[in-house]
Design a protein around this motif. Structure first.
Motif, PDB file in Angstrom:
ATOM      1  N   SER A  53     108.491  44.281  -7.644  1.00 51.59           N
ATOM      2  CA  SER A  53     108.355  43.494  -8.858  1.00 51.59           C
ATOM      3  C   SER A  53     108.496  44.382 -10.085  1.00 51.59           C
ATOM      4  O   SER A  53     108.156  45.565 -10.061  1.00 51.59           O
ATOM      5  CB  SER A  53     106.984  42.806  -8.882  1.00 51.59           C
ATOM      6  N   GLU A  79     101.771  40.094 -12.519  1.00 50.54           N
ATOM      7  CA  GLU A  79     102.194  38.761 -12.077  1.00 50.54           C
ATOM      8  C   GLU A  79     102.266  38.670 -10.557  1.00 50.54           C
ATOM      9  O   GLU A  79     101.818  37.689  -9.970  1.00 50.54           O
ATOM     10  CB  GLU A  79     103.553  38.420 -12.686  1.00 50.54           C
ATOM     11  N   ILE A 129     100.297  36.177  -7.648  1.00 47.71           N
ATOM     12  CA  ILE A 129     101.015  35.336  -6.684  1.00 47.71           C
ATOM     13  C   ILE A 129     100.737  35.775  -5.254  1.00 47.71           C
ATOM     14  O   ILE A 129     100.505  34.955  -4.373  1.00 47.71           O
ATOM     15  CB  ILE A 129     102.532  35.390  -6.962  1.00 47.71           C
ATOM     16  N   ASN A 170     111.863  35.116  -4.384  1.00 46.80           N
ATOM     17  CA  ASN A 170     111.954  35.654  -5.739  1.00 46.80           C
ATOM     18  C   ASN A 170     111.293  34.700  -6.715  1.00 46.80           C
ATOM     19  O   ASN A 170     111.392  33.481  -6.569  1.00 46.80           O
ATOM     20  CB  ASN A 170     113.426  35.831  -6.148  1.00 46.80           C
ATOM     21  N   THR A 171     110.644  35.262  -7.704  1.00 49.04           N
ATOM     22  CA  THR A 171     110.086  34.453  -8.783  1.00 49.04           C
ATOM     23  C   THR A 171     110.616  34.964 -10.108  1.00 49.04           C
ATOM     24  O   THR A 171     110.992  36.131 -10.238  1.00 49.04           O
ATOM     25  CB  THR A 171     108.544  34.510  -8.817  1.00 49.04           C
ATOM     26  N   TYR A 172     110.646  34.074 -11.062  1.00 48.86           N
ATOM     27  CA  TYR A 172     111.050  34.434 -12.414  1.00 48.86           C
ATOM     28  C   TYR A 172     110.436  33.428 -13.370  1.00 48.86           C
ATOM     29  O   TYR A 172     110.025  32.345 -12.978  1.00 48.86           O
ATOM     30  CB  TYR A 172     112.574  34.473 -12.537  1.00 48.86           C
ATOM     31  N   LYS A 173     110.355  33.805 -14.634  1.00 46.43           N
ATOM     32  CA  LYS A 173     109.816  32.891 -15.632  1.00 46.43           C
ATOM     33  C   LYS A 173     110.962  32.273 -16.421  1.00 46.43           C
ATOM     34  O   LYS A 173     111.912  32.941 -16.806  1.00 46.43           O
ATOM     35  CB  LYS A 173     108.868  33.614 -16.591  1.00 46.43           C
ATOM     36  N   ILE A 232     106.572  29.624 -14.159  1.00 49.31           N
ATOM     37  CA  ILE A 232     107.018  30.405 -13.003  1.00 49.31           C
ATOM     38  C   ILE A 232     107.950  29.546 -12.159  1.00 49.31           C
ATOM     39  O   ILE A 232     107.613  28.441 -11.768  1.00 49.31           O
ATOM     40  CB  ILE A 232     105.830  30.875 -12.143  1.00 49.31           C
ATOM     41  N   LYS A 233     109.123  30.051 -11.913  1.00 52.97           N
ATOM     42  CA  LYS A 233     110.090  29.404 -11.025  1.00 52.97           C
ATOM     43  C   LYS A 233     110.211  30.262  -9.773  1.00 52.97           C
ATOM     44  O   LYS A 233     110.027  31.471  -9.824  1.00 52.97           O
ATOM     45  CB  LYS A 233     111.465  29.281 -11.701  1.00 52.97           C
ATOM     46  N   ALA A 234     110.508  29.640  -8.663  1.00 53.58           N
ATOM     47  CA  ALA A 234     110.601  30.378  -7.411  1.00 53.58           C
ATOM     48  C   ALA A 234     111.869  29.991  -6.666  1.00 53.58           C
ATOM     49  O   ALA A 234     112.339  28.858  -6.756  1.00 53.58           O
ATOM     50  CB  ALA A 234     109.382  30.087  -6.539  1.00 53.58           C
ATOM     51  N   PHE A 252     102.085  26.892  -5.528  1.00 55.11           N
ATOM     52  CA  PHE A 252     102.547  27.228  -6.875  1.00 55.11           C
ATOM     53  C   PHE A 252     102.073  26.213  -7.916  1.00 55.11           C
ATOM     54  O   PHE A 252     101.792  26.574  -9.054  1.00 55.11           O
ATOM     55  CB  PHE A 252     104.070  27.406  -6.914  1.00 55.11           C
ATOM     56  N   GLU A 261      99.934  27.208 -11.189  1.00 51.02           N
ATOM     57  CA  GLU A 261     100.282  26.756 -12.536  1.00 51.02           C
ATOM     58  C   GLU A 261      99.100  26.061 -13.199  1.00 51.02           C
ATOM     59  O   GLU A 261      98.833  26.276 -14.378  1.00 51.02           O
ATOM     60  CB  GLU A 261     101.494  25.823 -12.478  1.00 51.02           C
TER      61      GLU A 261
END
Length: 109
Positions: free
Chosen positions: A14, A19, A23, A47-50, A55-57, A100, A104
């Motif tokens: 990461s 973050e 998770i 993978n996660t990203y903002k 937060i999107k996965a 998730f 959130e």
């Protein structure tokens, strides 16, 4: 780029160690293990990203099975194993989505 060694089964990388620690809980890894088992996968990429401050996965599950199929056109549906596999697959994905959603909701509090 930071590496976080959880155990021998997971290699977590990461750019944001804070973050990923939020998770990467034991419950999260239990859910990934369940996905691995149900889909007979030989590895999972997660993978996660903002995006828009959320937060999107993305999960990639390499498998040779035909996932999310209830049965075959060439076999009778009198044996419930196809339905059982379908619900197991759907259930483990929904468990991860719920995980998730809970994260959130906690971040909003």
């Amino acid at each position: 780029h930071n590496d976080l060694k959880i155990n021998k089964n997971f290699d977590v990388k990461s750019n944001n160690i804070k973050e990923i620690k939020e998770i990467a809980t034991p419950d999260f890894f239990d859910k990934l293990n369940n996905i691995h088992r149900v889909f007979n996968s030989n590895g999972i990429s997660f993978n996660t990203y903002k995006y828009d401050n959320k937060i999107k996965a993305m999960i990639i599950i390499p498998t040779k099975i035909n996932a999310f199929e209830i049965g075959s056109l060439f076999k009778p549906l009198d044996k419930p194993q196809g339905m059982s596999k379908f619900f197991d697959q759907l259930s483990c994905i929904m468990d991860l989505i719920d995980y998730f959603a809970d994260l959130e909701n906690k971040s909003r509090d």
